[in-house]
Design a protein around this motif. Structure first.
Motif, PDB file in Angstrom:
ATOM      1  N   ASN A   7      19.437  60.713  17.862  1.00 21.64           N
ATOM      2  CA  ASN A   7      18.259  60.150  18.532  1.00 21.64           C
ATOM      3  C   ASN A   7      17.787  58.855  17.870  1.00 21.64           C
ATOM      4  O   ASN A   7      16.611  58.699  17.523  1.00 21.64           O
ATOM      5  CB  ASN A   7      17.118  61.170  18.571  1.00 21.64           C
ATOM      6  CG  ASN A   7      17.373  62.239  19.610  1.00 21.64           C
ATOM      7  OD1 ASN A   7      18.147  62.022  20.560  1.00 21.64           O
ATOM      8  ND2 ASN A   7      16.764  63.391  19.435  1.00 21.64           N
ATOM      9  N   GLY A   8      18.717  57.954  17.657  1.00 22.94           N
ATOM     10  CA  GLY A   8      18.358  56.642  17.138  1.00 22.94           C
ATOM     11  C   GLY A   8      18.073  56.588  15.654  1.00 22.94           C
ATOM     12  O   GLY A   8      17.752  55.528  15.132  1.00 22.94           O
ATOM     13  N   VAL A   9      18.181  57.723  14.957  1.00 25.96           N
ATOM     14  CA  VAL A   9      17.855  57.741  13.535  1.00 25.96           C
ATOM     15  C   VAL A   9      19.046  58.277  12.740  1.00 25.96           C
ATOM     16  O   VAL A   9      19.585  59.340  13.065  1.00 25.96           O
ATOM     17  CB  VAL A   9      16.621  58.625  13.249  1.00 25.96           C
ATOM     18  CG1 VAL A   9      16.244  58.531  11.783  1.00 25.96           C
ATOM     19  CG2 VAL A   9      15.457  58.220  14.127  1.00 25.96           C
TER      20      VAL A   9
ATOM     21  N   GLY B 256      19.099  61.831  11.501  1.00 21.18           N
ATOM     22  CA  GLY B 256      18.141  62.602  12.297  1.00 21.18           C
ATOM     23  C   GLY B 256      16.683  62.496  11.915  1.00 21.18           C
ATOM     24  O   GLY B 256      15.816  62.876  12.683  1.00 21.18           O
TER      25      GLY B 256
ATOM     26  N   THR C  47      20.768  62.299  21.715  1.00 26.10           N
ATOM     27  CA  THR C  47      21.778  61.242  21.745  1.00 26.10           C
ATOM     28  C   THR C  47      22.422  61.131  20.366  1.00 26.10           C
ATOM     29  O   THR C  47      21.717  61.015  19.366  1.00 26.10           O
ATOM     30  CB  THR C  47      21.126  59.898  22.127  1.00 26.10           C
ATOM     31  OG1 THR C  47      20.414  60.091  23.360  1.00 26.10           O
ATOM     32  CG2 THR C  47      22.167  58.813  22.305  1.00 26.10           C
TER      33      THR C  47
ATOM     34  N   GLU D 136      25.269  59.091  18.061  1.00 28.69           N
ATOM     35  CA  GLU D 136      26.101  57.891  17.986  1.00 28.69           C
ATOM     36  C   GLU D 136      26.665  57.737  16.577  1.00 28.69           C
ATOM     37  O   GLU D 136      26.113  58.273  15.623  1.00 28.69           O
ATOM     38  CB  GLU D 136      25.250  56.647  18.312  1.00 28.69           C
ATOM     39  CG  GLU D 136      24.696  56.648  19.726  1.00 28.69           C
ATOM     40  CD  GLU D 136      23.579  55.628  19.906  1.00 28.69           C
ATOM     41  OE1 GLU D 136      23.882  54.460  20.139  1.00 28.69           O
ATOM     42  OE2 GLU D 136      22.404  56.030  19.789  1.00 28.69           O
TER      43      GLU D 136
ATOM     44  N   GLY E 252      20.228  55.358  21.661  1.00 28.23           N
ATOM     45  CA  GLY E 252      19.176  56.358  21.524  1.00 28.23           C
ATOM     46  C   GLY E 252      17.880  55.716  21.056  1.00 28.23           C
ATOM     47  O   GLY E 252      17.877  54.927  20.122  1.00 28.23           O
ATOM     48  N   ALA E 253      16.792  56.076  21.732  1.00 31.09           N
ATOM     49  CA  ALA E 253      15.495  55.568  21.291  1.00 31.09           C
ATOM     50  C   ALA E 253      15.124  56.287  19.997  1.00 31.09           C
ATOM     51  O   ALA E 253      15.395  57.473  19.854  1.00 31.09           O
ATOM     52  CB  ALA E 253      14.446  55.851  22.358  1.00 31.09           C
ATOM     53  N   VAL E 254      14.534  55.533  19.080  1.00 29.28           N
ATOM     54  CA  VAL E 254      14.234  56.117  17.771  1.00 29.28           C
ATOM     55  C   VAL E 254      13.253  57.276  17.908  1.00 29.28           C
ATOM     56  O   VAL E 254      12.129  57.109  18.371  1.00 29.28           O
ATOM     57  CB  VAL E 254      13.651  55.047  16.827  1.00 29.28           C
ATOM     58  CG1 VAL E 254      13.193  55.677  15.524  1.00 29.28           C
ATOM     59  CG2 VAL E 254      14.688  53.979  16.569  1.00 29.28           C
ATOM     60  N   GLN E 255      13.744  58.460  17.519  1.00 31.06           N
ATOM     61  CA  GLN E 255      12.903  59.642  17.630  1.00 31.06           C
ATOM     62  C   GLN E 255      13.291  60.625  16.527  1.00 31.06           C
ATOM     63  O   GLN E 255      14.092  61.529  16.725  1.00 31.06           O
ATOM     64  CB  GLN E 255      13.128  60.274  19.011  1.00 31.06           C
ATOM     65  CG  GLN E 255      12.045  61.222  19.405  1.00 31.06           C
ATOM     66  CD  GLN E 255      12.471  62.036  20.618  1.00 31.06           C
ATOM     67  OE1 GLN E 255      13.432  61.702  21.321  1.00 31.06           O
ATOM     68  NE2 GLN E 255      11.774  63.109  20.848  1.00 31.06           N
ATOM     69  N   PRO E 256      12.743  60.413  15.333  1.00 28.94           N
ATOM     70  CA  PRO E 256      13.104  61.301  14.230  1.00 28.94           C
ATOM     71  C   PRO E 256      12.595  62.720  14.474  1.00 28.94           C
ATOM     72  O   PRO E 256      11.597  62.902  15.185  1.00 28.94           O
ATOM     73  CB  PRO E 256      12.400  60.676  13.021  1.00 28.94           C
ATOM     74  CG  PRO E 256      11.302  59.855  13.590  1.00 28.94           C
ATOM     75  CD  PRO E 256      11.746  59.405  14.947  1.00 28.94           C
TER      76      PRO E 256
ATOM     77  N   VAL F 146      11.087  52.683  11.856  1.00 33.82           N
ATOM     78  CA  VAL F 146      11.181  51.501  12.696  1.00 33.82           C
ATOM     79  C   VAL F 146      10.646  50.304  11.917  1.00 33.82           C
ATOM     80  O   VAL F 146       9.602  50.388  11.284  1.00 33.82           O
ATOM     81  CB  VAL F 146      10.354  51.702  13.983  1.00 33.82           C
ATOM     82  CG1 VAL F 146      10.449  50.476  14.864  1.00 33.82           C
ATOM     83  CG2 VAL F 146      10.844  52.914  14.733  1.00 33.82           C
TER      84      VAL F 146
END
Lengths: 682, 255, 260
Positions: free
Chosen positions: B76-78, B81, B103, B105, C95-99, C109
């Motif tokens: 998720n973009g991090v 996680g 998501t 990646e 992916g949108a940042v969502q820890p 961010v």
């Protein structure tokens, strides 16, 4: 095709230039037979125990410094033993090729060792000495290790600390700037050096930095993400390996003057262990199938304080430092019914009155209490769980309770001592151990058995060396805490680099076969065939499902306690599972790409054969010693009962062929220095 | 302890090899136990993919206890996680909710090309270490360990830096794919130890030079690296490396 | 490896250059603001200040060239660094940042100011160019009024009746040549609403730029630690706000009639 022809022609041409030098001396030096006869000669030097190593080093042949650069050595594995050996050999001038399956040598599983490393420095002035470390290690190994090897280990232990400190390893220190020590199980002196809870990591990074320096200097060629799949023998000598590039799938072979295996232990035969996902027995087992003896495979160590299995999905187990037992109290309910209610969540452990709790270690071993050795603590936990008194949903877990410790010293002190472990526990289980008791269960942690080696760390196959956890050498039937790191680095920094010289000087510079030698293509062909076989079964079951099933068989029958019936059963079932594996395996994808299922399948195939060998070894050893507990052989109090008269030997197995019973050879262990006694922790 | 099983949807980056363009694919992850680790969840999904005749999602992992630094994925973009001080292998599914879409990646950085799916090539880190991440000592030719006292504060601080597991999350999280935190950790660790002094300047110059050659970006002090670092290595070490570098260029310039 | 190579050809060296030139430019920005603020003390003060500056002669040119060099290096390094940054991350995350721990999002961010340094910087550079054309080169076409600032001189002898309000009496001995009527230029210039608006926006961006840059330059030179971080960040924030208020007060003062 045309291009290929051209290169072969070119190679042949290049080879021609050197042929005259190549073959002549070899014929002169070696007997022309294809196979070296099976012989176990430990080669322990004569003389007083404390002089053996010095004298032996003096007697070892030296390789002329100018000639060292004409030798090539293959090191497989890049953990503490492999990285330190590769770096040191390169420093000496040898050309080294180092292989590891990880994407970086720094990720070898030595990195996960937490506690520390022993050394007979006597910095604490508490009466430690080389002799004491030697004695403790032999005793801790339940008198099944080779005295001379252990003595040497204790001797070089002091150099290891110096070496690591010079590399910049940030060991724990006192305010005066000198090194700090902690004490560890099985010893009454404080001789363990540590770097927080990450000693293995820091020592490995130290060895890795030395290795990096040599890679930068061009003396070591590193092959990461490359898995060794077989060893190549030329006229009975180990002269190379066949490897698979795990990214492209390319199979290739490498020739050298000698091959060093530093490929770690085989704990993953249990499927669930504290080993890394990739740890495997393949390199050692392939060597065994080529004629190297496998010693004491049944000697495995179970660690009592691991986080219990939470479900079928579990992929590995996590160890928590043994130091937790210093302040935590181990218990289960006295009553099975109460335990059942805890498991179903109807009862909370805090609601169980003290009189309904069974602090079983304190009850059975009043003097050592919760601090009994690993094997004793583990077996007792299994016993109470087998009685139906386990406290986690699976039934396999006991409490490690800090409530009393918190009451006694306050939560802050507990946090200072164990904070990182409590955090890790919470991360994995989601439970706060300051509020609720921890749950623990034993798990496979280390394997003492391994390839048989002589005093020079060479296997019975000339030119094939095994170091670190991959050999059987120093820990006997049980390894003491903080000794694994010591042995890996001792072998790699201070033993192998000398002893390998003897072999290399003997065979000479010209004893490096050309890769065109038919022996290489033959082995490579076998490796390719095997991979194609794995890929073409097209069955229904994944490598993981076979691995899990095998692990359960081994754990149930050759785990913490073993008996004749169970072992015999396992020896019956495993071949059936193996048969199914080769008929019903499903490996998607192809060889020519990164294919993790294929990698896993190859490893499981070897575990499926190796597991049987382990059970055979456990079956033949009709005694209990160290990590090997045979239910038939225990004292009336349920303690391990050794049989020194009949089993004071190293059990070394010789491969006899596919589906044939291997042959057991015995290397008798003679004790000159240490007096054998029965352990007691009452 | 165990909660209700969850049903999740995964959007996962799939790429056959370095040349392949790659694409996202969607998988269902039914019946996921909150006690699973994130990677165990992927194991379960993979078993399902194989059963359906597909090729499993390739991802790196080894020790699965947060120390080897092998696991590497952006969830998720991090990177890893987003649980504080936690690698992907120690992240547990209890942090997700039934019905979530996740998501996944690979690390994205030019210096970390994708090998396959979620697996990247981090040998650029190796070359930086090989350039100077060591103290040149020959085995055996060293003084007694206690001959060189190290102030406890220095040793502790060095250990804070030395904890780096080389996973590359700092690069993955940085908007510039900068490797500064990784390099700074090593430079700081060794420059804090008295044993590291003789090569102090040479090391800083060589490692920075190699870092640049590998094509990592530059530090713009956003702090994202520190926030995702599973070993919580402090941004202070980057400042320390900058100081070390300044010292090194002055010294080398004066020579 | 030479000093020049280590400074100009490495990432860390260029960050040093950014920090050093940034610090120099920050110094200029502070001085410039202080000079500007003299307008509130009346026409005489600001014109005198301008005249004093001009009387520095060759020194002024040294300062100007120094500034120019700093700007050039600052921009060169910035462009190079950000091109490298772009190259280093060619594929962005979908992916949108969502820890999993949502509270940590702000740590993960990057801040807006840090992400837009190159853009804010380039816009500021463009504005600076305009600003120079406006007041230094006095290009009549861009000042938005029907006047040529070249003619806004302090000429005691022929100061007409209408201009008397703008005329400043120069100190003795300094009459003549360089007596630019800065006061009148400022008042006329900022009397145009869109000139003032552009100015306010640019100064705003400058302060956003500085709010990150002033703190980052300590980091790039290695002075920032966990113990000084708070102090440095507070300094960056406070200085940016003070500069913003200081600068913006001039056009607003003109527009709203606080500048007589």
């Amino acid at each position: 095709m045309a291009a290929k022809k051209k290169t072969t022609a070119a190679k042949a041409k290049a080879a021609k230039k050197t042929t005259t030098r190549k073959t002549a001396p070899r014929a002169a030096k070696k007997v022309s037979q294809k196979k070296v006869p099976f012989k176990l000669d430990s080669g322990i030097p004569a003389g007083a125990m404390d002089e053996k190593w010095d004298k032996h080093r003096f007697n070892l042949k030296l390789v002329n410094p100018a000639n060292k650069r004409k030798y090539e050595v293959i090191v497989v594995g890049s953990g503490l033993a492999g990285a330190s050996a590769a770096a040191t050999l390169a420093e000496l001038g040898y050309n080294v090729k180092c292989f590891c399956y990880q994407d970086s040598p720094r990720r070898a599983h030595s990195i996960a060792a937490q506690g520390g490393i022993n050394a007979a420095k006597n910095y604490q002035n508490d009466g430690d000495s080389v002799y004491r470390l030697f004695y403790d290690t032999v005793k801790g190994g339940d008198y099944r290790s080779r005295e001379a090897n252990v003595y040497r280990l204790a001797q070089v232990s002091v150099d290891i600390i110096d070496q690591c400190a010079a590399q910049g390893v940030p060991f724990a220190r006192e305010y005066g700037g000198l090194l700090a020590n902690r004490s560890f199980g099985g010893a009454q002196v404080s001789r363990t050096f540590y770097a927080r809870g990450q000693t293995g990591q820091q020592l490995l990074l130290g060895a890795y930095s030395s290795l990096n320096r040599q890679i930068g200097l061009g003396k070591v060629k590193m092959y990461p993400r490359t898995e060794m799949l077989d060893v190549v023998l030329v006229e009975g000598h180990a002269k190379g390996i066949v490897v698979r590039d795990m990214v492209t799938g390319k199979i290739s072979n490498h020739s050298a003057h000698a091959v060093v295996l530093a490929t770690g232990g085989y704990g993953n035969v249990f499927f669930l262990s504290t080993n890394a996902m990739g740890c495997n027995v393949t390199a050692a087992y392939r060597a065994y199938k080529r004629g190297a003896a496998f010693a004491n495979p049944c000697f495995t160590q179970i660690h009592p304080t691991c986080i219990p299995v939470s479900g079928e999905h579990q992929s590995k187990l996590t160890l928590m430092s043994e130091s937790l037992r210093n302040d935590g109290r181990v218990w289960v309910p006295k009553d099975k019914k109460i335990a059942a209610k805890i498991r179903s969540g109807e009862l909370n452990p805090k609601d169980i009155a003290d009189k309904d709790r069974d602090y079983f270690l304190e009850r059975k071993y009043p003097s050592f209490g919760n601090l009994v050795p690993r094997d004793v603590a583990s077996r007792n936990a299994k016993e109470v769980c087998d009685e139906g008194r386990g406290v986690v949903p699976s039934g396999l877990g006991v409490y490690l309770d800090f409530a009393d410790a918190i009451k006694r010293m306050g939560e802050n002190t507990v946090r200072e001592r164990y904070g990182n472990l409590f955090d890790m526990y919470e991360k994995i289980t989601g439970s706060n151990a300051y509020k609720n008791p921890m749950t623990i269960y034993p798990a496979v942690h280390y394997t003492m058995g391994g390839l048989w080696v002589d005093y020079n760390l060479m296997s019975n196959l000339p030119g094939l060396f095994a170091i670190g956890e991959a050999n059987f050498s120093d820990h006997g039937a049980n390894r003491l805490g903080a000794s694994a790191l010591m042995q890996g680095l001792a072998d790699g920094y201070f033993v192998l680099p000398y002893t390998i010289g003897q072999y290399l000087a003997n065979v000479g510079i010209d004893d490096r076969p050309n890769q065109d030698d038919p022996a290489f293509s033959a082995v490579q062909q076998e490796v390719e065939t095997r991979i194609n076989n794995l890929l073409s079964i097209n069955g229904d079951r994944t490598p993981t499902s076979f691995h899990r099933e095998l692990g359960k068989i081994i754990w149930d029958n050759c785990g913490m306690s073993r008996n004749k019936k169970g072992l015999e059963e396992a020896i019956q079932i495993i071949p059936k599972l193996r048969k199914e594996f080769w008929q019903n395996l499903s490996v998607p994808g192809e060889n020519a790409s990164l294919n993790q299922s294929l990698e896993h399948a190859g490893r499981v195939a070897d575990f499926l054969e190796f597991g049987e060998l382990m059970c055979r070894d456990a079956l033949q050893r009709e005694e209990s010693c160290g990590g090997h507990f045979r239910e038939e052989h225990q004292t009336p109090e349920g303690e391990a009962k050794r049989n020194d008269a009949k089993f004071s030997f190293v059990g070394a197995w010789e491969y006899q062929g596919e589906n044939k019973t291997p042959k057991l050879h015995k290397e008798t262990l003679a004790y000159e220095e240490v007096k054998m006694t029965q352990r007691s922790y009452k | 302890m165990s909660g209700e099983a969850m049903n999740l949807t995964l959007r996962v980056w799939r790429q056959d090899d370095a040349e392949d363009a790659g694409r996202f694919e969607t998988y269902n992850a039914p019946d996921i136990s909150p006690d699973m680790s994130f990677l165990e969840m992927l194991d379960v999904v993979n078993e399902g993919i194989i059963a359906d005749g597909g090729e499993p999602i390739a991802f790196d992992s080894d020790c699965r206890e947060g120390i080897c630094g092998t696991c590497s994925m952006v969830i998720n973009g991090v990177a890893h996680g987003g649980q504080q001080g936690t690698t992907a292998c120690q992240l547990h599914m209890r942090h997700f909710r039934d019905g979530d879409t996740i998501t996944i990646e690979p690390w994205r950085a030019t210096a970390f090309p994708v090998h396959r799916d979620l697996i990247v090539d981090r040998t650029s880190f190796e070359r930086i270490q090989q350039a100077g991440g060591f103290i040149s000592v020959r085995t055996g030719s060293v003084p007694d360990a206690n001959a060189t006292p190290v102030p406890k504060e220095d040793s502790d601080l060095a250990m804070d830096a030395a904890q780096c597991i080389g996973c590359g999350a700092c690069v993955a999280a940085c908007k510039n794919a900068s490797a500064m935190l990784f390099v700074a950790a090593k430079v700081s660790h060794l420059s804090l130890m008295p044993q590291g002094q003789p090569e102090r300047e040479r090391r800083a110059l060589a490692m920075v030079q190699q870092m640049d050659e590998e094509g990592f970006g530059n530090c713009t002090v956003t702090g994202s690296c520190e926030a995702v670092c599973p070993k919580e290595i402090s941004l202070d070490f980057i400042a320390r490396m900058n100081r070390e570098y300044g010292r090194a260029i002055l010294k080398s310039g004066c020579n | 490896m030479s000093l020049a190579h280590n400074i100009f050809n490495t990432s860390l060296g260029r960050k040093y250059l950014m920090a050093l030139t940034g610090a120099g430019l920050f110094g200029f920005v502070v001085m410039h603001m202080l000079g500007n603020l003299t307008i509130f003390a009346g026409p005489a003060a600001i014109n005198e200040y301008a005249a004093n500056l001009h009387s520095l002669g060759p020194l002024l040119w040294v300062a100007r060239l120094g500034l120019l060099a700093m700007v050039a290096i600052h921009i060169w390094a910035a462009v190079k660094l950000s091109a490298e940054n772009k190259r280093a991350r060619q594929v962005r995350y979908e992916g949108a940042v969502q820890p999993v721990d949502e509270d940590r999002k702000s740590e993960i961010v990057s801040r807006y100011a840090s992400r837009t340094m190159i853009y804010s910087g380039l816009i500021i550079a463009a504005f600076a160019f305009y600003h120079l054309a406006h007041y230094t080169w006095k290009v009549p076409q861009i000042n938005g009024v029907d006047a040529d600032f070249e003619e806004f001189y302090v000429h005691e002898e022929d100061a007409g009746e209408e201009q008397v309000a703008f005329v400043t009496v120069l100190p003795e001995g300094k009459e003549g040549a360089n007596g630019a009527d800065v006061y009148r230029m400022v008042k006329t210039g900022f009397g145009v609403w869109w000139v003032s608006a552009f100015y306010v926006v640019a100064v705003g961006l400058l302060c956003v730029h500085l709010s990150h840059g002033l703190s980052a330059m300590f980091q790039s030179r290695g002075f920032k630690t966990k113990s000084t971080e708070k102090l440095i960040n507070r300094f960056a924030c406070t200085a940016s706000w003070l500069l913003f208020i200081g600068y913006v007060s001039v056009p607003l003062g003109v527009l709203f009639g606080f500048v007589k």
